[in-house]
Design an enzyme around this catalytic site. Structure first.
Site, mmCIF file in Angstrom:
data_model
loop_
_atom_site.group_PDB
_atom_site.id
_atom_site.type_symbol
_atom_site.label_atom_id
_atom_site.label_comp_id
_atom_site.label_asym_id
_atom_site.label_seq_id
_atom_site.Cartn_x
_atom_site.Cartn_y
_atom_site.Cartn_z
ATOM 1 N N ILE A 1 0.895 -1.366 0.111
ATOM 2 C CA ILE A 1 -0.006 0.078 0.175
ATOM 3 C C ILE A 1 0.836 1.214 -0.092
ATOM 4 C CG2 ILE A 1 -1.741 -1.172 1.109
ATOM 5 C CD1 ILE A 1 -1.316 0.175 3.748
ATOM 6 N N ASP A 2 0.437 2.339 -0.553
ATOM 7 C CA ASP A 2 1.374 3.476 -0.658
ATOM 8 C C ASP A 2 1.675 4.057 0.709
ATOM 9 O OD1 ASP A 2 0.256 3.496 -3.417
ATOM 10 O OD2 ASP A 2 -1.069 4.914 -2.906
ATOM 11 N N ARG A 3 2.977 4.575 0.664
ATOM 12 C CA ARG A 3 3.529 5.122 1.718
ATOM 13 C C ARG A 3 2.574 5.984 2.942
ATOM 14 N NH1 ARG A 3 9.739 7.280 2.966
ATOM 15 N NH2 ARG A 3 9.344 7.379 5.180
ATOM 16 N N VAL B 1 -0.702 5.854 3.304
ATOM 17 C CA VAL B 1 -1.881 5.075 3.493
ATOM 18 C C VAL B 1 -1.531 4.405 4.774
ATOM 19 C CG1 VAL B 1 -3.588 3.426 2.777
ATOM 20 C CG2 VAL B 1 -2.496 5.134 1.160
#
Length: 229
Positions: free
Chosen positions: A59-61, A63
């Site tokens: 998952i994106d940083r 998030v």
């Protein structure tokens, strides 16, 4: 920061990622989450040498929420296949200021990634390089100024939820890249990987892993309390 372990057995381990952690290393040089989990396993089980840990998904940083890792190569290959074949249910929570046009609905766009800008664009018509992105959202709760959406992510494209919600006029709180006017104080965005559901790759039993929302953010806590009550 001590790891928040959400699930662990002989094959898998899931942690609740903060919105400052990288899942894997990059050019920033910051210690990634997978290295922290390896260190945890090495210490807990007194393992000599290198510890095997496979990254099942990312998952994106900015998030927060559930991130799943594999402790064995067998579990890694089986989980990779399950994600590819859409056998894993991925549920996110997103806080937005602007309500979507409908309280619930399916979003279908063609997601075009711009690697130079590290950004994705949601398009109504297919273009070369664009891949279909599908999600279902519903309104879960509202406060005086913000709304909590639950997102059932059907595909896993780059920045998909961020891009698609922005496309319908509901950028995620704190997400400057996708049109929200102000950043969050902690530098993250108000998108949380809430839950993963799947059949265990070895035990063949149903598994549900749910991540509590960031406890240091009053808006998140207020929404979670309302939903649970």
């Amino acid at each position: 920061m001590e790891l928040e372990i959400l699930y662990e057995d002989n094959h898998l381990i899931a942690v609740n990622k903060s919105n400052s952690d990288l899942v894997q290393g990059d050019e920033s040089g910051d210690e990634p989450l997978n290295d922290k989990v390896k260190a945890y396993l090495k210490k807990k089980y007194n393992k000599p040498g290198d510890v095997f840990l496979g990254v099942v998904h990312r998952i994106d940083r900015p998030v927060s929420g559930v991130v799943l890792f594999a402790k064995t190569s067998k579990a890694l290959s089986r989980m990779n296949k399950m994600f590819q074949e859409k056998e894993v249910k991925k549920v996110y929570w997103a806080i937005v200021k602007n309500l979507p046009p409908e309280e619930e609905g399916e979003l279908r766009h063609y997601i075009l990634k711009d690697s130079n800008k590290n950004k994705s664009y949601s398009l109504h018509k297919k273009r070369p390089g664009a891949k279909e992105g599908v999600l279902f959202y519903r309104l879960v709760s509202s406060s005086a100024n913000y709304h909590l959406l639950e997102v059932d992510l059907k595909t896993g494209r780059h920045h998909q939820i961020r891009s698609q919600l922005a496309k319908i006029g509901s950028p995620i709180k704190g997400d400057l890249k996708y049109g929200f006017p102000r950043s969050n104080p902690n530098g993250g965005i108000s998108l949380h990987s809430r839950r993963l559901e799947f059949v265990h790759p070895v035990k063949k039993e149903p598994v549900v892993i749910e991540a509590p929302v960031p406890g240091n953010e009053t808006l998140w806590t207020a929404f979670e309390n309302v939903v649970i009550d």
